[in-house]
Structures are given as C-alpha cells and as structure tokens.
Enzyme design. Structure first.
Site, short mmCIF file in Angstrom:
data_model
loop_
_atom_site.label_atom_id
_atom_site.label_comp_id
_atom_site.label_asym_id
_atom_site.label_seq_id
_atom_site.Cartn_x
_atom_site.Cartn_y
_atom_site.Cartn_z
N ASP A 1 0.83 -1.20 0.00
CA ASP A 1 0.00 0.00 0.00
C ASP A 1 0.87 1.26 0.00
O ASP A 1 1.40 1.65 1.03
CB ASP A 1 -0.91 -0.01 1.23
CG ASP A 1 -1.89 1.16 1.25
OD1 ASP A 1 -2.05 1.81 0.20
OD2 ASP A 1 -2.49 1.41 2.31
N ASP B 1 -1.78 4.99 -5.69
CA ASP B 1 -2.13 4.17 -4.52
C ASP B 1 -2.22 2.70 -4.88
O ASP B 1 -3.22 2.23 -5.42
CB ASP B 1 -3.47 4.67 -3.97
CG ASP B 1 -3.89 3.93 -2.70
OD1 ASP B 1 -3.08 3.14 -2.18
OD2 ASP B 1 -5.02 4.15 -2.24
#
Length: 462
Positions: A84, A284
């Site tokens: 992440d 992201d």
C-alpha cells in the site's frame, strides 16, 4: 578439488565477516539516530548499501490486491501483507484478544517485550499530523489508522527484526517499527484481503522505507511492477531504477504528506482535451481500481458511452462486479476482444513538460467471470474522496512505477513485469548468478510474549 575447497572456504569466511559486520551495525533499536554521513565515498557507499527486491502475488481481478511475503521476527516467520503506497504504517494481525482478526491463529504476530513507548519519536511520527496523547511517557504507543474505504486498524506499535537480503549480497536484520493490530474493521461491501496485514509504503516517517533509509541501509526510493497477468515485484532502494526511458513528474507538497501525490493534471480522451483540468492525483497501490472525482468521472463515462454508440457492446445490469458493465453478443474473453471500441485516456501533468500517464483500455477495463467488460474507473466523490483522484492497481499494471523521495519525483515506464529481475545478470556486467528471494537468516529465539494492553479511548484518525 583442493582449489575448489579452498575457494569455497574463502567465500564462507567472507560471508561470515559480512554477516558479523551487518549484525553489529543493523540490529540496533529503531529509535537510534541515523548514522552520520561522512564526506568519504567509501562511507557513503556503506551507508546506502543496496536494494531489497521482493516477488509479488495477486491481481486486480478477481483477487483485488497485490501482496508480498515478508519475514518478521527472530526466528523469522512469514507474513503475507497487502502492499500500500497510500499509507505509511505497516501492521500485522496481533496475537491478542481481537475483533475482526484477519488470519488464523497460526499466522498471528506474537509480541515479545518489544512494545514501543509513547515517548519514542516514532510514536509521534505515526500520529502526524495530530499530536500523540500519552498519560505518561512510558505508556505503550497505541495507533489507529483509517483508510479511504473506511476500513481501519487499531493496535499498538512494536519493533522487531526484518531479515533482508540485498542485491549486493548483504544479509541484514534491522529492527523496524510496525503495528501489532488487534481490532480491524472493514465496513465496505467487499470482504478484506485474506492477508495478515498491510505493508505501508507511503512517504511518512513511520514507513518501512523511511526507517531503512534512516538506518543508512537503502536510498529513499521504492518501486513496483504489477503484472497484468498477476504477480510482479517490489523493490526498496535505487539499484533497479532504469538509466533511461523513464518519464518523471514532481511530487506535490500538500497536506497528503503520507501519500504520493502529483498534479495538477489534465484529462485527455484519445489524445484530445476533455475540458477537465487541475486534477490532484494520488498513486495508490492499496486501491484495486482507479477513482476520479465527479467531474472527471462523468466526463469519462460520457465519452466512453459516445464511443460505444452503434457498437455491439450494450449496458448490462445483470453483472454486479462493478457499477458500469457492458455485454457483447457473445462472452468476452480478453480486453483484446473489445479494445477497438475504447479509446485510451491520458493524464497530462502540467508541472512536467510533455509528461503523460497513458491509460490504455487494459488500464481501465476488466473482463468478469460472466464474460462481460466493466469499467475499472469509479466515482470517487460517491465514496468520500472529495476532489482527489486515485490511480489504483488497474492503471498501474505493466508499468515500472518509481517513487523517488530524495528527488521528490514519481516516474513510470511500460515494461515486462512478469519476471523478477535477475540483479546480477541485469545490473552487474552480465555475470550470471540467479537472484534468490530468500530473506530468512536469523535463528535466535525471543522470550515468551508480553501482554498487550488495549487503549481506553480511540485515537485520532491518520
């Protein structure tokens, strides 16, 4: 035979020497100040040794995430973590009374008298931009992280060894801080990934990348290559950064200091202006799909529907995989079957001359199990993202994406992400020595687990 034995003994002695040196330098507490940099070139080379490379598993559909297997602890234990770049805190499901536990008991992290205290600077870093609240400096450092999809993790900050093998052959085991999470929440419509936690790769001070850089082990550079076929690789350090072919755009400096943000960007459709400008973009890897704000989303949808007029693809509501899906006269097998009906999208970044992020149909469409094609760009305003735009995994596939925190740049280049780079072959003058992703090197044992106390109140959102 005798010469070969002597050579092997010499190699073993060298490896033992390297291990002893790195063991002494790297197994220090994570709160220790970084090593001071000297002017000599040899010291600089020692300070930023090399790069850690990790194979990835996963895909955009049907799994919806990419993950990495890391070894943590002493002796090391394998944990599968969702990668992440949209958050900086790494956390693993804790072996403590918990809610929303993500894994069976065998995959829980067992703390061993290694809780970080509230007075530790890393505790303050985790809570930024808010101030950490402690009753006493010797309290344990509690954390709470909340994600864009409204999922969350609550736990306590700990420190432990992360066995790593670098591309220069070094074997390291630095102590790094991460979260031992015991209360996880996932209110979204889809179940959370069946991973043991999250590897936070954002640019905050608490990220694994920032900590490795602070210890002088790697450059503050990371990259990933997500394969459209599934899998790929992740690297921490700058050894794999191509010397040419990359396009770069500056990172934005705003309140999203733990994210990788760039902008403003203009949305193009088939190379032509759409009138949508000033888009703030977040890269992201923790998001399966791409999200546009309402204006960009509506414009994109209108353009795509206009292109599909008179074509055999028709809207279908029978497939609930994603909000917008189309059905053909016969089941679609691959994006190649329908890509002629869709034009590429581009994000043109105004702060960098002639720099565009190309979104081909493969970068915004999926083919579902029902044989339909669905739009992998979603309405971010509907899910509370406001005016921000997230470039998720679907649009990052088959590109090497690099986040250079030292030069404050984000770069990318289309490439083959289907194989793990052979570092010796590709980067060391053609010498063939297959790179092995074997990160376990420690055999010491800790004492029994220490007790983890739950905090009495909820911490502020990150």
């Amino acid at each position: 035979m005798e010469r070969k034995s002597k050579r092997m003994m010499l190699v073993l002695l060298l490896l033992l020497f390297m291990f002893a040196t790195t063991f002494q330098e790297c197994f220090s507490d994570s709160s220790q100040p970084p090593i001071k940099r000297r002017s000599t070139q040899s010291t600089a080379a020692r300070r930023f040794g090399s790069t850690a490379v990790f194979p990835l598993t996963g895909n955009v559909y049907p799994l919806g995430y990419y993950s990495v297997s890391l070894k943590i602890g002493n002796p090391p234990k394998i944990y599968e973590l969702d990668i992440d770049t949209g958050s900086d805190l790494t956390w693993v499901q804790c072996d403590a009374p918990c809610k929303g536990c993500t894994k069976p008991r065998a995959s829980l992290y067992n703390p061993s008298n290694n809780v970080i205290l509230c007075k530790d600077p890393l505790c303050s870093a985790v809570h930024l931009p808010a101030n950490v609240q402690c009753e006493t400096p010797n309290d344990q450092c509690d954390y709470e992280v909340e994600y864009a999809d409204h999922g969350s993790s609550l736990g306590v900050l700990v420190t432990d060894h992360f066995p790593l093998r670098l591309t220069n052959g070094s074997l390291l085991g630095p102590r790094l801080a991460f979260g031992c999470g015991y209360d996880q929440s996932n209110p979204g419509p889809n179940p959370p990934p069946p991973t043991a936690g999250v590897l936070g790769l954002g640019n905050g001070k608490a990220s694994i990348m920032s900590q490795l850089n602070g210890l002088g082990l790697t450059r503050n550079v990371l990259g990933h290559c997500l394969s459209g076929r599934g899998g790929g690789f992740l690297f921490l350090g700058d050894d794999l950064v191509p010397s040419s072919g990359m396009v770069w755009t500056p990172m934005s400096h705003n309140s999203l200091e733990k994210h990788y943000s760039s902008g403003p960007a203009e949305l193009l459709h088939g190379g032509k202006a759409t009138g949508v400008k000033g888009l703030q973009v977040i890269f992201d890897s923790g998001s399966s799909y791409t999200y546009f704000n309402f204006q960009a989303y509506k414009t994109t949808l209108d353009m795509l529907k206009k292109d599909l007029k008179g074509e055999p693809l028709k809207d279908t509501r029978d497939d609930r995989t994603l909000p917008i899906c189309w059905k053909g006269p016969k089941p679609v097998k691959t994006i190649s079957d329908v890509k002629d009906y869709f034009k590429p999208l581009q994000l043109s970044f105004s702060k960098a001359k002639n720099v565009q992020l190309e979104l081909s149909p493969e970068a915004y469409l999926i083919v579902t199990k029902q044989g339909n094609v669905c739009l992998g760009i979603l309405n971010g305003t509907e899910v509370g993202l406001g005016d921000y735009n997230i470039i998720g995994d679907i649009s990052l596939q088959d590109k090497m994406v690099i986040y250079n925190n030292e030069k404050q740049q984000i770069g990318w280049v289309s490439t083959n992400c289907n194989r793990l780079p052979n570092v010796d072959r590709d980067y060391n003058d053609g010498i063939w020595q297959p790179y092995k992703a074997d990160f376990g090197i420690l055999e010491e044992h800790y004492s029994t687990a220490s007790k983890i106390n739950k905090p009495t109140g909820r911490r502020s959102e990150l």
